[in-house]
Scaffold this active site. Structure first.
Site, PDB file in Angstrom:
ATOM      1  CE  LYS A   1      20.693 -58.952   1.941  1.00 23.63           C
ATOM      2  NZ  LYS A   1      22.009 -58.293   2.040  1.00 23.63           N
TER       3      LYS A   1
ATOM      4  CE  LYS B   1      20.988 -62.624   4.183  1.00 22.31           C
ATOM      5  NZ  LYS B   1      22.175 -61.760   4.294  1.00 22.31           N
TER       6      LYS B   1
END
Length: 329
Positions: free
Chosen positions: A201, A254
């Site tokens: 992320k 992400k």
């Protein structure tokens, strides 16, 4: 052999031929739809920076769940906006917190729907960070305390599993979070509940509209001490490998659009199911361009999602999920 013996256009001549040799196929089963749930009553408020995405109160949530089921999408990812917040994110692990209540409701309405619970503190802390804040003994600077945060994240994950979540998806990027949550789930009898780890992320500018939706903008500083530097690729391998060793069942990258190379790299190096999160600004840019008549929204969305799957994503979390599911033939 070369032209004219080799003619690549032969297999592109008709729609049926193109379909016959198509290498990447997007399915409804690949899609996960995020939903934002809030306290209150009779709330269905469109999020200004995310056209077509809404905050739902629990008494309006069923209509959204029924719509998701009708499209053929088989999984949702729940985010909660609590009525109040505090320094330790207490509503995140309250058995009667907004996410826990939503999980129970959704599983009651649609038992077959896979309910994924985002496990973080940022939506529930008054400072907006993904962990608890300690102050450095010497400088007095505020820091996100890693190990102290793990204890609270475990409490949140266990409370979500107790409410009926099918998958726990920790998104906090603390070191050791998968290990801690796995131990906590197992110790409380939830050995069967898988962990979809937000393994890779990045500290991305693509989260802006989400922070409007989740009311989770940090009140000071940023998240660069725990989320990854967008310039780094090899670090993603280390993060993913750590999560696998700690017990993750699925991995995630992400955002997706600017990180297709990362998705491909993880796909080639690990054999766990891999999710890509098509995040809020990626969605909002498409919606804005479509609203101005600059693009064909349907064609763009399907091309983008197919590109994410082609890069290696087995699952795609996307705010386009309901539309895409209806467009898939």
């Amino acid at each position: 052999m070369s032209f004219p013996l080799v003619r690549h256009r032969r297999l592109r001549r008709t729609a049926a031929l193109r379909s016959l040799v198509r290498e990447t196929v997007l399915n409804r089963e690949d899609l996960i739809y995020p939903i934002f749930v809030t306290e209150g009553s009779n709330v269905k408020d469109e999020i200004a920076s995310m056209p077509g995405v809404y905050h739902f109160s629990l008494d309006r949530l069923e209509e959204e769940v029924r719509d998701v089921v009708d499209t053929g999408v088989q999984a949702v990812l729940l985010f909660g906006v609590p009525e109040s917040k505090d320094a330790e994110g207490t509503p995140a692990y309250d058995p009667n917190g907004i996410v826990q209540k939503a999980i129970r409701k959704v599983k009651g309405w649609a038992p077959e729907l896979v309910v994924i619970a985002d496990t973080c503190l940022c939506q529930f802390t008054d400072h907006g960070h993904c962990g608890v804040i300690h102050h450095h003994a010497v400088t007095g600077d505020a820091e996100v305390a890693n190990d102290a945060s793990l204890e609270l994240l475990v409490k949140a994950a266990v409370s979500q599993a107790e409410a009926g979540a099918d998958i726990i998806a920790p998104s906090n990027m603390m070191d050791g979070f998968v290990h801690a949550i796995r131990e906590g789930l197992d110790a409380n009898g939830f050995e069967q509940i898988p962990i979809l780890s937000y393994s890779v992320k990045y500290a991305s500018a693509f989260y802006g509209p989400f922070r409007d939706a989740a009311h989770s903008t940090p009140q000071f500083g940023d998240r660069k001490t725990y989320q990854m530097d967008p310039a780094n690729l090899r670090e993603a391998l280390r993060e993913a490998e750590s999560d696998i060793q700690e017990g993750a069942d699925m991995l995630m990258v992400k955002p997706a659009l600017a990180y297709l190379d990362v998705i491909r790299m993880l796909k080639e190096n690990f054999d766990l199911p891999l999710a890509a999160y098509n995040v809020s600004a990626e969605y909002s840019m498409v919606k804005a361009a479509a609203a101005n008549g600059w693009i064909d929204e349907r064609a763009i969305v399907m091309e983008l999602l197919t590109g994410m799957k082609r890069a290696g994503a087995d699952l795609i979390i996307t705010y386009h999920a309901k539309d895409a599911a209806r467009w898939i033939k």
